[in-house]
Design an enzyme around this catalytic site. Structure first.
Site, PDB file in Angstrom:
ATOM      1  N   LYS A 282       2.632  12.868 -20.017  1.00 12.66           N
ATOM      2  CA  LYS A 282       3.677  11.905 -20.427  1.00 12.66           C
ATOM      3  C   LYS A 282       3.863  11.924 -21.949  1.00 12.66           C
ATOM      4  O   LYS A 282       4.966  11.696 -22.439  1.00 12.66           O
ATOM      5  CB  LYS A 282       3.346  10.494 -19.948  1.00 12.66           C
ATOM      6  CG  LYS A 282       3.461  10.290 -18.436  1.00 12.66           C
ATOM      7  CD  LYS A 282       4.863  10.494 -17.900  1.00 12.66           C
ATOM      8  CE  LYS A 282       4.984   9.985 -16.454  1.00 12.66           C
ATOM      9  NZ  LYS A 282       6.275  10.363 -15.842  1.00 12.66           N
TER      10      LYS A 282
ATOM     11  N   TYR B 115      -5.571   7.524 -15.560  1.00 16.01           N
ATOM     12  CA  TYR B 115      -4.260   8.171 -15.736  1.00 16.01           C
ATOM     13  C   TYR B 115      -4.443   9.607 -16.273  1.00 16.01           C
ATOM     14  O   TYR B 115      -3.663  10.497 -15.975  1.00 16.01           O
ATOM     15  CB  TYR B 115      -3.342   7.329 -16.619  1.00 16.01           C
ATOM     16  CG  TYR B 115      -1.884   7.636 -16.410  1.00 16.01           C
ATOM     17  CD1 TYR B 115      -1.306   7.534 -15.146  1.00 16.01           C
ATOM     18  CD2 TYR B 115      -1.070   8.055 -17.467  1.00 16.01           C
ATOM     19  CE1 TYR B 115       0.034   7.832 -14.947  1.00 16.01           C
ATOM     20  CE2 TYR B 115       0.264   8.343 -17.279  1.00 16.01           C
ATOM     21  CZ  TYR B 115       0.812   8.234 -16.015  1.00 16.01           C
ATOM     22  OH  TYR B 115       2.137   8.526 -15.817  1.00 16.01           O
TER      23      TYR B 115
HETATM   24  P1  NAD Z   1       7.756   8.352  -6.341  1.00 15.34           P
HETATM   25  O1  NAD Z   1       6.575   8.964  -5.699  1.00 15.34           O
HETATM   26  O2  NAD Z   1       8.689   7.593  -5.510  1.00 15.34           O
HETATM   27  O3  NAD Z   1       8.560   9.438  -7.184  1.00 15.34           O
HETATM   28  C1  NAD Z   1       7.986  10.614  -7.684  1.00 15.34           C
HETATM   29  C2  NAD Z   1       8.947  11.720  -7.311  1.00 15.34           C
HETATM   30  O4  NAD Z   1       8.547  12.946  -7.889  1.00 15.34           O
HETATM   31  C3  NAD Z   1       9.024  11.948  -5.789  1.00 15.34           C
HETATM   32  O5  NAD Z   1      10.342  11.800  -5.365  1.00 15.34           O
HETATM   33  C4  NAD Z   1       8.567  13.386  -5.639  1.00 15.34           C
HETATM   34  O6  NAD Z   1       9.211  14.067  -4.595  1.00 15.34           O
HETATM   35  C5  NAD Z   1       8.996  13.937  -6.992  1.00 15.34           C
HETATM   36  N1  NAD Z   1       8.388  15.244  -7.271  1.00 15.34           N
HETATM   37  C6  NAD Z   1       7.077  15.553  -7.467  1.00 15.34           C
HETATM   38  N2  NAD Z   1       6.952  16.882  -7.642  1.00 15.34           N
HETATM   39  C7  NAD Z   1       8.212  17.410  -7.584  1.00 15.34           C
HETATM   40  C8  NAD Z   1       8.740  18.720  -7.691  1.00 15.34           C
HETATM   41  N3  NAD Z   1       7.962  19.800  -7.886  1.00 15.34           N
HETATM   42  N4  NAD Z   1      10.091  18.887  -7.573  1.00 15.34           N
HETATM   43  C9  NAD Z   1      10.901  17.840  -7.362  1.00 15.34           C
HETATM   44  N5  NAD Z   1      10.449  16.561  -7.250  1.00 15.34           N
HETATM   45  C10 NAD Z   1       9.125  16.369  -7.357  1.00 15.34           C
HETATM   46  O7  NAD Z   1       7.123   7.424  -7.485  1.00 15.34           O
HETATM   47  P2  NAD Z   1       7.781   6.654  -8.725  1.00 15.34           P
HETATM   48  O8  NAD Z   1       6.756   5.682  -9.158  1.00 15.34           O
HETATM   49  O9  NAD Z   1       9.148   6.204  -8.396  1.00 15.34           O
HETATM   50  O10 NAD Z   1       7.843   7.799  -9.832  1.00 15.34           O
HETATM   51  C11 NAD Z   1       9.025   8.156 -10.529  1.00 15.34           C
HETATM   52  C12 NAD Z   1       8.733   8.350 -12.015  1.00 15.34           C
HETATM   53  O11 NAD Z   1       8.391   7.077 -12.568  1.00 15.34           O
HETATM   54  C13 NAD Z   1       7.568   9.276 -12.328  1.00 15.34           C
HETATM   55  O12 NAD Z   1       7.890  10.054 -13.462  1.00 15.34           O
HETATM   56  C14 NAD Z   1       6.459   8.311 -12.684  1.00 15.34           C
HETATM   57  O13 NAD Z   1       5.514   8.901 -13.552  1.00 15.34           O
HETATM   58  C15 NAD Z   1       7.255   7.241 -13.373  1.00 15.34           C
HETATM   59  N6  NAD Z   1       6.580   5.951 -13.555  1.00 15.34           N
HETATM   60  C16 NAD Z   1       6.050   5.298 -12.483  1.00 15.34           C
HETATM   61  C17 NAD Z   1       5.410   4.075 -12.655  1.00 15.34           C
HETATM   62  C18 NAD Z   1       4.777   3.350 -11.503  1.00 15.34           C
HETATM   63  O14 NAD Z   1       3.917   2.484 -11.750  1.00 15.34           O
HETATM   64  N7  NAD Z   1       5.161   3.603 -10.267  1.00 15.34           N
HETATM   65  C19 NAD Z   1       5.339   3.517 -13.951  1.00 15.34           C
HETATM   66  C20 NAD Z   1       5.908   4.204 -15.023  1.00 15.34           C
HETATM   67  C21 NAD Z   1       6.524   5.426 -14.810  1.00 15.34           C
HETATM   68  C1  IMJ Z   2      -1.479   6.816 -11.651  1.00 16.14           C
HETATM   69  C2  IMJ Z   2      -2.811   7.223 -11.743  1.00 16.14           C
HETATM   70  C3  IMJ Z   2      -3.765   6.444 -12.386  1.00 16.14           C
HETATM   71  C4  IMJ Z   2      -3.429   5.237 -12.962  1.00 16.14           C
HETATM   72  C5  IMJ Z   2      -2.099   4.839 -12.856  1.00 16.14           C
HETATM   73  C6  IMJ Z   2      -1.116   5.622 -12.199  1.00 16.14           C
HETATM   74  N1  IMJ Z   2      -1.478   3.701 -13.315  1.00 16.14           N
HETATM   75  C7  IMJ Z   2      -0.153   3.753 -12.994  1.00 16.14           C
HETATM   76  C8  IMJ Z   2       0.110   4.930 -12.270  1.00 16.14           C
HETATM   77  C9  IMJ Z   2      -2.160   2.628 -14.042  1.00 16.14           C
HETATM   78  C10 IMJ Z   2       0.838   2.708 -13.358  1.00 16.14           C
HETATM   79  C11 IMJ Z   2       1.442   5.378 -11.683  1.00 16.14           C
HETATM   80  N2  IMJ Z   2       2.171   6.266 -12.628  1.00 16.14           N
HETATM   81  C12 IMJ Z   2       2.663   5.667 -13.859  1.00 16.14           C
HETATM   82  C13 IMJ Z   2       2.375   7.624 -12.411  1.00 16.14           C
HETATM   83  O1  IMJ Z   2       3.019   8.250 -13.256  1.00 16.14           O
HETATM   84  C14 IMJ Z   2       1.849   8.319 -11.232  1.00 16.14           C
HETATM   85  C15 IMJ Z   2       1.851   9.679 -11.163  1.00 16.14           C
HETATM   86  C16 IMJ Z   2       1.226  10.439 -10.118  1.00 16.14           C
HETATM   87  C17 IMJ Z   2       0.660   9.887  -8.980  1.00 16.14           C
HETATM   88  C18 IMJ Z   2       0.073  10.720  -8.027  1.00 16.14           C
HETATM   89  C19 IMJ Z   2      -0.602  10.185  -6.794  1.00 16.14           C
HETATM   90  C20 IMJ Z   2      -0.686  11.190  -5.678  1.00 16.14           C
HETATM   91  C21 IMJ Z   2      -0.938  12.595  -6.138  1.00 16.14           C
HETATM   92  N3  IMJ Z   2      -0.525  12.986  -7.378  1.00 16.14           N
HETATM   93  C22 IMJ Z   2       0.064  12.109  -8.269  1.00 16.14           C
HETATM   94  N4  IMJ Z   2       0.627  12.621  -9.389  1.00 16.14           N
HETATM   95  C23 IMJ Z   2       1.192  11.813 -10.290  1.00 16.14           C
HETATM   96  O2  IMJ Z   2      -1.490  13.401  -5.381  1.00 16.14           O
END
Ligand code: NAD
Ligand code: IMJ
Length: 256
Positions: free
Chosen positions: A161, A154
């Site tokens: 974060k 991460y």
């Molecule tokens: P997702 O890829 O569907 O959403 C990420 C969004 O960020 C996308 O819509 C992308 O277009 C947008 N984005 C990135 N750069 C941008 C920019 N410059 N301007 C506008 N939009 C931009 O994935 P998700 O998992 O739904 O992520 C949403 C949030 O949830 C993120 O903050 C992520 O860190 C958080 N989150 C995700 C998880 C997980 O396991 N998927 C867990 C905890 C928190």
């Molecule tokens: C992302 C990376 C490594 C470990 C991770 C994650 N774990 C989880 C996530 C354990 C749950 C997903 N997460 C919480 C995120 O916030 C992801 C952010 C993200 C993912 C990508 C993938 C593609 C890319 N850039 C990214 N930037 C942020 O090019």
């Protein structure tokens, strides 16, 4: 139960596709009677998000790259005259390479990019949207446990974060007198586009389900229902907080 968000308008940033957590939140807000305004990152996502917005009955679907001050300003200009009650920020980005090699290797540019898109954008959006939230309201962002603990791969996203969660507290202090609450939901791992490319993500999901008190993964609909609570009047006393919606994973130390 009566609808919880009737008469409220929500601006939701970060829908990319059907798997986006922002999409689950938009569905739940709509179910509860909210009017929706969705934003997407750029042309590449326009068609998909317009289609999803159509299905949801969104009032507007607009483009906004949050790394560009002018795009945030243009968004707010477009929304002039609209009263917002809720802003939901579901946006994160870091260089893919920075999510696989050691954190020690993070470049200045990679560090800055992750923090700009994933943390500073909340500050910029909150400041721009606050004047539209004249009667008070709720600002919500999405975090992850990697802000507080070291989670393999991460890396710089964890540091970003941590900045995001701290920003939630400082923004809550600044905006509280305007009756705007600011909170984060720290969600357990969910298979979205932002998780798909991550090395060993299936193992992460399995491991969490084996250890979490509820013995299962996090469902985006559960995150969305907590987001409803926070945006609704039921959440009126909650600000500056990070609420874990993670099947309880976060409380565990050693487990057998
Ligand atoms: P997702 O890829 O569907 O959403 C990420 C969004 O960020 C996308 O819509 C992308 O277009 C947008 N984005 C990135 N750069 C941008 C920019 N410059 N301007 C506008 N939009 C931009 O994935 P998700 O998992 O739904 O992520 C949403 C949030 O949830 C993120 O903050 C992520 O860190 C958080 N989150 C995700 C998880 C997980 O396991 N998927 C867990 C905890 C928190
Ligand atoms: C992302 C990376 C490594 C470990 C991770 C994650 N774990 C989880 C996530 C354990 C749950 C997903 N997460 C919480 C995120 O916030 C992801 C952010 C993200 C993912 C990508 C993938 C593609 C890319 N850039 C990214 N930037 C942020 O090019």
């Amino acid at each position: 139960m009566p609808e919880l968000l009737t008469g409220k308008t929500a601006l939701i940033l970060g829908v990319a596709n059907r798997w986006s957590i922002a999409y689950a939140i938009a569905q739940a807000y709509r179910r509860e009677g909210a009017e929706l305004i969705l934003t997407y990152q750029g042309e590449r996502q326009q068609k998909t998000v317009e289609e999803l917005g159509g299905e949801l009955g969104a009032a507007r679907v607009l483009s906004c790259d949050v790394s560009q001050d002018e795009e945030i300003a243009a968004l707010v200009r477009t929304l002039e005259g609209t009263t917002l009650h809720s802003v939901v920020h579901c946006i994160a980005f870091a260089n893919k390479d920075d999510l696989s090699r050691p954190f020690l290797e993070t470049s200045r540019a990679g560090f800055a990019l992750a923090h700009d898109v994933s943390a500073y954008s909340l500050v910029a959006v909150a400041r721009a949207a606050a004047p539209l939230m004249a009667g008070g309201g709720s600002v919500l962002t999405l975090s992850y446990l990697g802000a507080q603990r070291v989670v393999q791969n991460y890396n710089v996203m964890g540091v970003a974060k941590a900045a995001l969660e701290s920003s939630v507290r400082y923004l809550a202090a600044d905006l509280g007198p305007s009756r705007i609450r600011v909170n984060a939901i720290s969600a357990g791992p969910i298979k979205t586009a932002s998780a798909r490319g991550i090395k060993d993500f299936s193992k992460v999901l399995e491991g969490v389900a084996a250890t979490a008190p509820l013995r299962r993964q996090t469902d985006p609909a559960e995150v969305a229902d907590t987001a409803v609570f926070l945006a609704s009047d039921l959440g009126r006393g909650v600000t500056g907080n990070v609420i874990y919606v993670d099947a309880g994973f976060q409380i565990m130390g050693l487990s057998a």
